[in-house]
Design an enzyme around this catalytic site. Sequence first.
Site, short mmCIF file in Angstrom:
data_model
loop_
_atom_site.label_atom_id
_atom_site.label_comp_id
_atom_site.label_asym_id
_atom_site.label_seq_id
_atom_site.Cartn_x
_atom_site.Cartn_y
_atom_site.Cartn_z
N LYS A 81 -0.99 4.83 8.75
CA LYS A 81 -0.23 5.01 7.51
C LYS A 81 -1.16 5.24 6.31
O LYS A 81 -0.96 6.17 5.51
CB LYS A 81 0.64 3.78 7.25
CG LYS A 81 1.29 3.75 5.86
CD LYS A 81 1.72 2.35 5.49
CE LYS A 81 1.98 2.23 4.00
NZ LYS A 81 2.27 0.85 3.59
N LYS A 141 -7.59 1.82 -3.06
CA LYS A 141 -7.24 1.36 -1.71
C LYS A 141 -7.32 2.51 -0.70
O LYS A 141 -7.88 2.34 0.39
CB LYS A 141 -5.84 0.75 -1.72
CG LYS A 141 -5.28 0.34 -0.35
CD LYS A 141 -6.05 -0.83 0.25
CE LYS A 141 -5.55 -1.19 1.65
NZ LYS A 141 -4.27 -1.90 1.64
N THR A 156 0.86 -1.18 0.00
CA THR A 156 0.00 0.00 0.00
C THR A 156 0.90 1.23 0.00
O THR A 156 1.57 1.51 0.99
CB THR A 156 -0.93 0.00 1.22
OG1 THR A 156 -1.78 -1.14 1.17
CG2 THR A 156 -1.79 1.26 1.24
#
Length: 294
Positions: free
Chosen positions: A243, A168, A93
Amino acid sequence: MTTIAFLGLGNMGAPMSANLVGAGHVVRGFDPAPTAASGAAAHGVAVFRSAPEAVAEADVVITMLPTGEVVRRCYTDVLAAARPATLFIDSSTISVTDAREVHALAESHGMLQLDAPVSGGVKGAAAATLAFMVGGDESTLRRARPVLEPMAGKIIHCGAAGAGQAAKVCNNMVLAVQQIAIAEAFVLAEKLGLSAQSLFDVITGATGNCWAVHTNCPVPGPVPTSPANNDFKPGFSTALMNKDLGLAMDAVAATGATAPLGSHAADIYAKFAADHADLDFSAVIHTLRARADA
């Protein structure tokens, strides 16, 4: 049978690579952490001493790494070792910008490349039910499907390079807001004298139902497999949610979008992560309960 190099054999990479071995693929792995490497070896991964060695004989290279900078360094390190037209799939990611940069880097070396981040956490990785959000050419995805399918519950083509990462960060911003809202509801229910089981039964049978409650319920009892029943041992850690929200906020700033709820969720998780980064992100209920009791 495909020969696959899997770079990054940690909490996600280990079960993902094991599922590829189970599907009959030859998996050549690398991870700088000895415990991760030995754990993968125990599940049939042939572990190598360096990433270029693992990549040298591979048809497909999958990366599952912590940051965009690490992914860039990895690509720079291994591209020269890869055979022409090797397929690179990055399931880390990272930011949309980083995803597009590594895509261009791979293409400049004559490789095919997809960004394919996942949703589903460690449980989904172990159960081979991950949702893959894929950015890149449709023809490249067709080549990748036999490799992704042993790890996947769903494979969604989101568009051109970087689109998987865009999907995402948007999805996880929604998830963060939902997890906070569900936690708020359970804290309020406690104050009102409503049992957790009763609220769970109502929400899961009504319009408030979502993954944050039916799978990741933040209180013990209603969902025996949720982290709340295991001292909030992470399926998806607060550190990772923090994050991902950082990536989402960077995207909001870069595009001039507005995200008032996402921004508030990012602030809540940034503060919670300072002391509880290693807990499941559903443990954010602790900070909401503390505020309610103050």
